[in-house]
Scaffold this motif. Structure first.
Motif, mmCIF file in Angstrom:
data_model
loop_
_atom_site.group_PDB
_atom_site.id
_atom_site.type_symbol
_atom_site.label_atom_id
_atom_site.label_comp_id
_atom_site.label_asym_id
_atom_site.label_seq_id
_atom_site.Cartn_x
_atom_site.Cartn_y
_atom_site.Cartn_z
ATOM 1 N N TYR B 16 0.894 -1.164 0.000
ATOM 2 C CA TYR B 16 0.000 0.000 0.000
ATOM 3 C C TYR B 16 0.929 1.210 0.000
ATOM 4 C CZ TYR B 16 -3.830 -3.081 1.471
ATOM 5 O OH TYR B 16 -4.769 -4.075 1.541
ATOM 6 N N ILE B 19 3.953 0.991 2.225
ATOM 7 C CA ILE B 19 3.790 -0.077 3.222
ATOM 8 C C ILE B 19 3.841 -1.449 2.558
ATOM 9 C CG2 ILE B 19 2.282 -1.019 5.017
ATOM 10 C CD1 ILE B 19 0.986 1.831 5.106
ATOM 11 N N ALA B 21 2.836 -4.735 2.771
ATOM 12 C CA ALA B 21 1.848 -5.461 3.580
ATOM 13 C C ALA B 21 2.002 -6.970 3.471
ATOM 14 C CB ALA B 21 0.433 -5.039 3.171
ATOM 15 N N ALA B 40 -3.532 -12.605 13.201
ATOM 16 C CA ALA B 40 -4.047 -11.538 14.051
ATOM 17 C C ALA B 40 -4.554 -10.366 13.212
ATOM 18 C CB ALA B 40 -2.950 -11.067 15.003
ATOM 19 N N ASN B 41 -5.131 -9.389 13.881
ATOM 20 C CA ASN B 41 -5.541 -8.150 13.214
ATOM 21 C C ASN B 41 -4.370 -7.540 12.469
ATOM 22 O OD1 ASN B 41 -8.253 -7.777 13.837
ATOM 23 N ND2 ASN B 41 -7.738 -7.091 15.907
ATOM 24 N N GLY B 42 -4.610 -7.160 11.230
ATOM 25 C CA GLY B 42 -3.576 -6.459 10.481
ATOM 26 C C GLY B 42 -2.480 -7.356 9.932
ATOM 27 N N ALA B 43 -2.643 -8.682 10.039
ATOM 28 C CA ALA B 43 -1.606 -9.587 9.538
ATOM 29 C C ALA B 43 -1.524 -9.546 8.012
ATOM 30 C CB ALA B 43 -1.883 -11.013 10.016
ATOM 31 N N GLY B 44 -2.642 -9.237 7.369
ATOM 32 C CA GLY B 44 -2.630 -9.154 5.904
ATOM 33 C C GLY B 44 -3.576 -10.134 5.230
ATOM 34 N N LYS B 45 -4.486 -10.695 5.981
ATOM 35 C CA LYS B 45 -5.403 -11.706 5.430
ATOM 36 C C LYS B 45 -6.300 -11.106 4.351
ATOM 37 C CE LYS B 45 -7.209 -12.349 9.557
ATOM 38 N NZ LYS B 45 -6.516 -11.315 10.341
ATOM 39 N N THR B 46 -6.922 -9.984 4.683
ATOM 40 C CA THR B 46 -7.808 -9.335 3.717
ATOM 41 C C THR B 46 -7.030 -8.905 2.478
ATOM 42 O OG1 THR B 46 -9.274 -8.583 5.469
ATOM 43 C CG2 THR B 46 -9.381 -7.376 3.398
ATOM 44 N N THR B 47 -5.835 -8.406 2.697
ATOM 45 C CA THR B 47 -5.005 -7.977 1.572
ATOM 46 C C THR B 47 -4.773 -9.132 0.601
ATOM 47 O OG1 THR B 47 -3.938 -6.405 3.038
ATOM 48 C CG2 THR B 47 -2.813 -6.897 0.984
ATOM 49 N N GLU B 88 -14.960 -9.070 3.518
ATOM 50 C CA GLU B 88 -15.042 -8.709 4.935
ATOM 51 C C GLU B 88 -16.093 -7.611 5.099
ATOM 52 O OE1 GLU B 88 -11.537 -8.106 8.045
ATOM 53 O OE2 GLU B 88 -11.613 -6.467 6.626
ATOM 54 N N GLU B 165 -13.679 -13.441 7.073
ATOM 55 C CA GLU B 165 -14.286 -13.258 8.396
ATOM 56 C C GLU B 165 -15.810 -13.252 8.354
ATOM 57 O OE1 GLU B 165 -12.392 -10.955 11.242
ATOM 58 O OE2 GLU B 165 -10.511 -10.781 10.141
ATOM 59 N N GLN B 197 -10.951 -15.041 12.298
ATOM 60 C CA GLN B 197 -10.339 -14.695 13.587
ATOM 61 C C GLN B 197 -10.664 -15.798 14.590
ATOM 62 O OE1 GLN B 197 -9.052 -11.580 14.951
ATOM 63 N NE2 GLN B 197 -9.159 -10.274 13.151
HETATM 64 N N1 LIG Z 1 -5.919 0.739 2.219
HETATM 65 C C1 LIG Z 1 -4.828 0.595 2.992
HETATM 66 N N2 LIG Z 1 -3.853 1.538 2.998
HETATM 67 C C2 LIG Z 1 -2.745 1.392 3.745
HETATM 68 N N3 LIG Z 1 -2.490 0.348 4.525
HETATM 69 C C3 LIG Z 1 -3.411 -0.627 4.575
HETATM 70 C C4 LIG Z 1 -4.628 -0.562 3.811
HETATM 71 N N4 LIG Z 1 -5.344 -1.662 4.060
HETATM 72 C C5 LIG Z 1 -4.622 -2.388 4.936
HETATM 73 N N5 LIG Z 1 -3.468 -1.785 5.247
HETATM 74 C C6 LIG Z 1 -2.435 -2.303 6.142
HETATM 75 O O1 LIG Z 1 -1.992 -3.552 5.651
HETATM 76 C C7 LIG Z 1 -1.844 -4.473 6.692
HETATM 77 C C8 LIG Z 1 -2.697 -5.676 6.431
HETATM 78 O O2 LIG Z 1 -4.073 -5.321 6.498
HETATM 79 P P1 LIG Z 1 -5.242 -6.347 6.257
HETATM 80 O O3 LIG Z 1 -6.501 -5.592 6.246
HETATM 81 O O4 LIG Z 1 -4.928 -7.174 5.073
HETATM 82 O O5 LIG Z 1 -5.158 -7.255 7.567
HETATM 83 P P2 LIG Z 1 -6.138 -8.382 8.105
HETATM 84 O O6 LIG Z 1 -5.296 -9.546 8.417
HETATM 85 O O7 LIG Z 1 -7.230 -8.608 7.155
HETATM 86 O O8 LIG Z 1 -6.682 -7.736 9.427
HETATM 87 P P3 LIG Z 1 -8.117 -7.873 10.144
HETATM 88 O O9 LIG Z 1 -8.091 -9.132 10.901
HETATM 89 O O10 LIG Z 1 -8.189 -6.686 11.024
HETATM 90 O O11 LIG Z 1 -9.150 -7.852 9.074
HETATM 91 C C9 LIG Z 1 -2.215 -3.730 7.973
HETATM 92 O O12 LIG Z 1 -1.028 -3.311 8.571
HETATM 93 C C10 LIG Z 1 -3.022 -2.565 7.509
HETATM 94 O O13 LIG Z 1 -2.843 -1.470 8.362
#
Ligand SMILES: Nc1ncnc2c1ncn2[C@@H]1O[C@H](COP(=O)(O)OP(=O)(O)OP(=O)(O)O)[C@@H](O)[C@H]1O
Ligand SMILES: [Mg+2]
Lengths: 294, 239
Positions: B16, B19, B21, B40-47, B88, B165, B197
């Motif tokens: 991103y 960043i 990710a 965990a939260n923010g690990a990058g699953k959604t990405t 999500e 999720e 989660q």
């Molecule tokens: N649009 C964005 N712009 C900048 N950074 C982002 C963006 N979306 C996600 N991130 C960062 O990328 C990393 C991975 O985010 P992601 O949403 O993939 O995590 P996740 O595992 O799905 O978390 P959660 O369990 O909270 O859904 C995080 O550090 C988040 O802050």
């Protein structure tokens, strides 16, 4: 009383023109959150196309009108593909889109000024300037035709968006573009299609408007476009019924102001209504998202 | 189980802006599996899911699905290949009716009679959606919206479904119901990649699992093994 009804009809006629143009602003905003500042100039292009077809090429009316509508719709698609498509798919800031729209507007105005010069051209109205008898009142034929054509188009648009597959895709993309993509909807094409419909409606509005005010020049889209934009905001930008209601309200308010002898204040009334609306309900009559700034 | 790799991701990097990710991950999903991705939260699953389905671009690496290279493919084309994504936060079209939402799910399909069969199937299995089919999706409860989001993805007749999720914010009773629906979808021949989660439940219904930590895969294996793994227990199963 008859005078009142007559003015109401005039107002509805003007208002339905605002509504047709406002729909273009609102539908495009609904999908790409872009205030398409070049939309007013589309009206101008449609009038010059009409002028060229009728006065220069000497084509019959029944050829000129469909030709103008088609060319204007195609122009809408071309503008979207050339100027906005890549910016939208890159997900740029909305301000960049806005500035691009202003650029497109200047480009269209200057191009037409270059071709047709800055003087206004006389445009031959095709509807006769006569009145018709309707339940004891005598509105002008032009007003009645304008209202009927606009209402039919608005009804058609409403049904189209509600019932057809493409219409549903437009609503889906307007509500949640990412989710729409996940459904397999090519949102880029949906956006182009929305521009085409908006431009088509603007062309109809242009043709109808200049039946009553038959002088055209390259900057004429400005005020009409601005008022239609105000109508879209009053109705709740992004909302189709909102654009229709906003347009009709503005048109009637303007005509009523004229009818009580305050014609020089009619623009003030239009913007006054806007200010009151923005104070009372910033999201507009049919708008939902209060936080969305316009 | 067939050895054909339905989905394979190789050395995937996603950014991103500045960043970083996703930092070079590899994983695979085989046909008919349920694979879960925990982290965990923010690990990058959604990405990761967004990159697979084409909503965000990969910087480096390769994503293959049924022999097609998805790496630079637009999202709407990915869907056409038979990969559906339940995002999500559900993302139902809240101003469209339940029925219209399901129709949007079938947007790319032409086989009208099969579409109405699938619609009947969903309405039989999820009667609450049938009752509310004329209502706007925005008026549904969270659990119903999640069912709708899954039903909508199912309407695309996908080979594979990505679920992000799906139980977020739901009561334990509904969580159980959603997991039953996921199992049913899998039994209908849809391969599942599930992000959760709720690691315990996810490991219980899946065949294999990957554990993601700040953009890297740190562990993978059979779900039943991970359920008993001390590190997994400590970090994701509440000790
Ligand atoms: N649009 C964005 N712009 C900048 N950074 C982002 C963006 N979306 C996600 N991130 C960062 O990328 C990393 C991975 O985010 P992601 O949403 O993939 O995590 P996740 O595992 O799905 O978390 P959660 O369990 O909270 O859904 C995080 O550090 C988040 O802050
Ligand atoms: Mg997430």
């Amino acid at each position: 009383m008859d005078i009142f009804i007559l003015q109401l009809i005039n107002g509805l006629s003007l208002g339905s023109i605002y509504a047709l143009v406002a729909l273009g602003y609102s539908m495009v905003y609904g999908i790409v959150k872009l205030i398409n500042f070049a939309h007013g100039d589309i009206i101008m292009v449609s009038c010059f196309t009409m002028y060229t077809a009728m006065e220069i090429a000497g084509l019959p009316l029944l050829v000129s009108i469909p030709l103008t509508l088609i060319l204007t719709a195609v122009l809408g698609i071309i503008i979207e593909k050339l100027a906005y498509d890549r910016l939208i798919s890159k997900g740029v800031e909305r301000i960049s889109l806005l500035i691009t729209a202003i650029g497109v507007s200047i480009f269209l105005q200057s191009t037409f000024q270059l071709i047709f010069k800055a003087d206004s051209l006389r445009y031959q109205a095709f509807l006769p300037s006569k009145t018709i008898s309707l339940f004891g009142i005598e509105p002008s034929l032009k007003s009645v035709v304008t209202i009927i054509v606009s209402l039919v188009l608005m009804l058609a648009l409403t049904l189209f968006v509600k019932l057809t597959k493409v219409g549903k895709a437009m609503r889906a993309a307007s509500e949640d573009a990412s989710a729409a993509k996940l459904m397999g909807i090519n949102t880029s094409n949906v956006v182009a299609f929305t521009f085409a419909i908006g431009s088509l409606l603007a062309a109809v509005a242009g043709i109808l408007y200049f039946e009553s005010y038959p002088r055209i020049e390259p900057y004429m889209g400005g005020m009409l476009g601005l008022k239609a934009f105000v109508a879209a905001v009053i109705g709740g930008i992004g909302s189709i019924p909102g654009a229709m209601a906003g347009g009709l309200i503005l048109g009637v308010a303007e005509a009523m102001t004229v009818s009580i002898g305050l014609s020089s204040y009619s623009d003030a009334v239009v913007f006054g209504i806007l200010i009151i609306m923005l104070v009372l309900k910033p999201s507009g009559l049919f708008g939902k998202n209060i936080r969305e700034k316009v | 189980m067939s050895a054909e790799k339905m989905l394979s991701v190789k050395d995937l990097h996603v950014y991103y802006g500045q960043i970083h990710a996703i930092k070079g991950i590899d994983f695979e999903v085989e046909q008919n599996e349920i694979v879960t991705l925990i982290g965990a939260n923010g690990a990058g699953k959604t990405t990761i899911l967004h990159t697979i389905s084409g909503l965000i671009p990969a910087k480096e690496g390769e994503i293959k699905f049924c022999g097609n290279n998805l790496t630079a493919m637009a999202a709407h084309n990915v869907t056409k290949l038979g990969l559906s994504h339940v995002p999500e936060g559900r993302h139902v079209f809240s101003e469209m009716t339940v029925l219209e939402n399901l129709e949007m799910g079938a947007y790319t399909r032409k086989d009208r009679s099969k579409i109405s069969e699938d619609l009947d199937f969903i309405f039989t299995r999820l009667p609450r959606l049938k009752e509310r089919r004329k209502q706007n999706a925005g008026t549904l409860s969270g659990g119903e919206q999640q069912m709708l989001a899954i039903g909508r993805a199912y309407m695309a007749k996908p080979k594979m479904m990505l679920l992000d999720e799906p139980t977020m914010g739901l009561s334990p009773l509904l969580v159980g119901e959603i997991f039953e629906i996921i199992k049913l979808v899998n039994q209908m021949g849809v391969t599942i990649l599930l992000v959760e989660q709720n690691a315990k439940l996810a490991l219980e219904i899946s065949n294999r699992a990957y554990v993601l930590e700040t953009g890297r895969m740190v562990m993978n294996g059979l779900s039943k093994d991970l359920l008993n793994d001390e590190r997994v227990k400590d970090a994701y199963l509440g000790g």
